[in-house]
Motif scaffolding. Sequence first.
Motif, PDB file in Angstrom:
ATOM      1  N   UNK A   1      16.715  85.481  10.972  1.00 56.17           N
ATOM      2  CA  UNK A   1      17.836  84.645  11.393  1.00 56.17           C
ATOM      3  C   UNK A   1      17.851  83.345  10.589  1.00 56.17           C
ATOM      4  N   UNK A   2      19.003  83.029  10.052  1.00 54.47           N
ATOM      5  CA  UNK A   2      19.212  81.808   9.250  1.00 54.47           C
ATOM      6  C   UNK A   2      18.506  81.840   7.891  1.00 54.47           C
ATOM      7  N   UNK A   3      17.843  82.948   7.552  1.00 58.07           N
ATOM      8  CA  UNK A   3      17.290  83.087   6.199  1.00 58.07           C
ATOM      9  C   UNK A   3      18.399  83.587   5.277  1.00 58.07           C
ATOM     10  N   UNK A   4      18.382  83.099   4.058  1.00 54.20           N
ATOM     11  CA  UNK A   4      19.437  83.473   3.129  1.00 54.20           C
ATOM     12  C   UNK A   4      18.905  83.440   1.707  1.00 54.20           C
ATOM     13  N   UNK A   5      19.723  83.906   0.770  1.00 51.00           N
ATOM     14  CA  UNK A   5      19.390  83.817  -0.647  1.00 51.00           C
ATOM     15  C   UNK A   5      20.662  84.047  -1.445  1.00 51.00           C
ATOM     16  N   UNK A   6      20.660  83.529  -2.656  1.00 47.02           N
ATOM     17  CA  UNK A   6      21.767  83.742  -3.589  1.00 47.02           C
ATOM     18  C   UNK A   6      21.323  84.751  -4.639  1.00 47.02           C
ATOM     19  N   UNK A   7      22.279  85.501  -5.153  1.00 52.26           N
ATOM     20  CA  UNK A   7      21.968  86.472  -6.199  1.00 52.26           C
ATOM     21  C   UNK A   7      23.137  86.562  -7.162  1.00 52.26           C
ATOM     22  N   UNK A   8      22.848  87.087  -8.334  1.00 57.51           N
ATOM     23  CA  UNK A   8      23.862  87.207  -9.381  1.00 57.51           C
ATOM     24  C   UNK A   8      24.320  88.648  -9.507  1.00 57.51           C
ATOM     25  N   UNK A   9      25.535  88.818 -10.005  1.00 56.30           N
ATOM     26  CA  UNK A   9      26.044  90.166 -10.215  1.00 56.30           C
ATOM     27  C   UNK A   9      27.423  90.129 -10.821  1.00 56.30           C
ATOM     28  N   UNK A  10      28.032  91.283 -10.888  1.00 55.67           N
ATOM     29  CA  UNK A  10      29.396  91.400 -11.390  1.00 55.67           C
ATOM     30  C   UNK A  10      30.031  92.618 -10.751  1.00 55.67           C
ATOM     31  N   UNK A  11      31.325  92.557 -10.580  1.00 51.26           N
ATOM     32  CA  UNK A  11      32.077  93.647  -9.965  1.00 51.26           C
ATOM     33  C   UNK A  11      31.522  94.013  -8.589  1.00 51.26           C
ATOM     34  N   UNK A  12      31.035  93.005  -7.863  1.00 54.72           N
ATOM     35  CA  UNK A  12      30.550  93.226  -6.524  1.00 54.72           C
ATOM     36  C   UNK A  12      29.196  93.896  -6.425  1.00 54.72           C
ATOM     37  N   UNK A  13      28.493  94.046  -7.550  1.00 54.53           N
ATOM     38  CA  UNK A  13      27.194  94.708  -7.548  1.00 54.53           C
ATOM     39  C   UNK A  13      26.117  93.749  -8.015  1.00 54.53           C
ATOM     40  N   UNK A  14      24.991  93.639  -7.282  1.00 57.15           N
ATOM     41  CA  UNK A  14      23.906  92.747  -7.691  1.00 57.15           C
ATOM     42  C   UNK A  14      23.339  93.132  -9.060  1.00 57.15           C
ATOM     43  N   UNK A  15      22.929  92.148  -9.808  1.00 53.54           N
ATOM     44  CA  UNK A  15      22.339  92.367 -11.131  1.00 53.54           C
ATOM     45  C   UNK A  15      20.836  92.573 -10.971  1.00 53.54           C
ATOM     46  N   UNK A  16      20.355  93.764 -11.294  1.00 58.23           N
ATOM     47  CA  UNK A  16      18.928  94.059 -11.236  1.00 58.23           C
ATOM     48  C   UNK A  16      18.382  94.214 -12.650  1.00 58.23           C
ATOM     49  N   UNK A  17      17.077  94.104 -12.764  1.00 55.86           N
ATOM     50  CA  UNK A  17      16.430  94.153 -14.074  1.00 55.86           C
ATOM     51  C   UNK A  17      15.309  95.187 -14.037  1.00 55.86           C
TER      52      UNK A  17
ATOM     53  N   UNK B   1      31.376  86.670 -16.755  1.00 55.94           N
ATOM     54  CA  UNK B   1      31.727  87.413 -15.546  1.00 55.94           C
ATOM     55  C   UNK B   1      30.581  87.469 -14.538  1.00 55.94           C
ATOM     56  N   UNK B   2      29.564  86.636 -14.733  1.00 62.16           N
ATOM     57  CA  UNK B   2      28.463  86.623 -13.778  1.00 62.16           C
ATOM     58  C   UNK B   2      28.890  85.891 -12.519  1.00 62.16           C
ATOM     59  N   UNK B   3      28.917  86.622 -11.417  1.00 63.39           N
ATOM     60  CA  UNK B   3      29.342  86.043 -10.148  1.00 63.39           C
ATOM     61  C   UNK B   3      28.124  85.670  -9.312  1.00 63.39           C
ATOM     62  N   UNK B   4      28.275  84.670  -8.450  1.00 64.61           N
ATOM     63  CA  UNK B   4      27.212  84.234  -7.547  1.00 64.61           C
ATOM     64  C   UNK B   4      27.606  84.629  -6.132  1.00 64.61           C
ATOM     65  N   UNK B   5      26.703  85.337  -5.468  1.00 67.35           N
ATOM     66  CA  UNK B   5      26.961  85.773  -4.095  1.00 67.35           C
ATOM     67  C   UNK B   5      25.821  85.329  -3.190  1.00 67.35           C
ATOM     68  N   UNK B   6      26.085  85.349  -1.908  1.00 65.18           N
ATOM     69  CA  UNK B   6      25.095  84.907  -0.924  1.00 65.18           C
ATOM     70  C   UNK B   6      24.932  85.980   0.142  1.00 65.18           C
ATOM     71  N   UNK B   7      23.708  86.243   0.541  1.00 64.14           N
ATOM     72  CA  UNK B   7      23.422  87.169   1.644  1.00 64.14           C
ATOM     73  C   UNK B   7      22.514  86.464   2.633  1.00 64.14           C
TER      74      UNK B   7
END
Length: 420
Positions: free
Chosen positions: A302-318, A356-362
């Motif tokens: 609860x109340x934990x969060x993080x930001x991640x990068x991606x494009x086209x609605x998909x997280x960028x993994x390596x 096109x790198x988008x920033x999203x939050x979960x």
Amino acid sequence: MAALEKRYPRESFTKKLEQICQRLDEASTRGIAHNDFFNKAVTSRVEISSLWAVGSYARGAMACGDLDLVIEYRLVEGPHPAPRKITKTFFGTLPYVSYYFGKPESSTSGVVFTDAIPIWTEPSCDWRAAIDSIKPVHSAGRAARETDSIPLRPEQLYMEPERLQELAAQERKGLLDWEFVEFTPADLDPVPAEEVSDRDRKLLRIAPMMGKKSQVLIPAIIRLMAMYEPIGGWGSSDSYRVRFSCGATALHLGRPALPYNPFDEEPTIKQYALLPHISKKGPNGVWIVRRGPNHPDTQIFANRHAYYLGSLGSPETVAYRDRNKVWSTEMLELFSTHEEAKEFAAMLDEGSESPDTAISRAEGLDLISLFALVDVVEIGECQLAITNAGAAYFDRDKATMDEIAANLPLAINPALVPST
């Protein structure tokens, strides 16, 4: 469950009950051919001594979901046959008849039947009079049970009555939460080829290896996961015929069961989707089970969060590859603040004419949908193994849910920040 279960006229079950009593009159002791514990062909003898009608039929309901019977029997000789083998030998295969073994006050149903009506007690007993003594009652219906919150019939699930009672209790305590999505005929129609995504083509390649009844569910599964698991990919195991996954959703088909402690230290499963095969009686659909509001994981995230990068609605993994390893592992980088994520995105987009790198939050348990994509997550300088493969790659223990949550930033409630 009661609202979705198809019900049938009382008369149809009376005919089945008469047939069962006639079979007992013919022979209340029978030889049963079966395989013993060591799979050796054997013959046992079983005697049925009593039979009771219970449930809605015994209360005189004009329409019933099935005919519930309690049977008392004893093993005369030989090893113990499976209960289903006993009923099939004595009565054949009668649809919509549920047999419980024991006595009304203590049977394999796990329910105490206070409304039991003795029907057959010995050869030549007047069972017809016993059946006629149950007068039709227009207001009678299915009795409420503590497992009624479970949307599927027990016969559709591979779980003991005690297990279902335990799950219903956990749902009442808020440890589990669930919903039922009913399938319409349109949900089972084939998905047009032009609407099948690249992701779902993998599922279609797996489908021919499944049983025919499971294949019927494929169109509904594709449509369901488009709504509930838009970013996850398909995965399968040795049990691909009835068990596979899509992102953070574990799907169990056929006569499914929910594992014991289903979410215990499991950071890659957000929900279970239990899909029985389609039946005339129903209900037909999917039972989706999640952690409830009082589950320990829900509270620590609860109340934990993080930001991640991606494009086209998909997280960028390596794909992370160590020169000393012969295989690679999949990694996701998470950021504590929007500023950190923005700085890293600018570095990735440097020199690009169309960044096109988008920033999203979960936040909260939605973070599990991200964890399910990778083997390792990196938060600042901390690397956490999410899967056993990730743990083996970095030669460390798999991270616990507490450890993962402790390394995630805690959202600040603006109302609690002092004004300056």
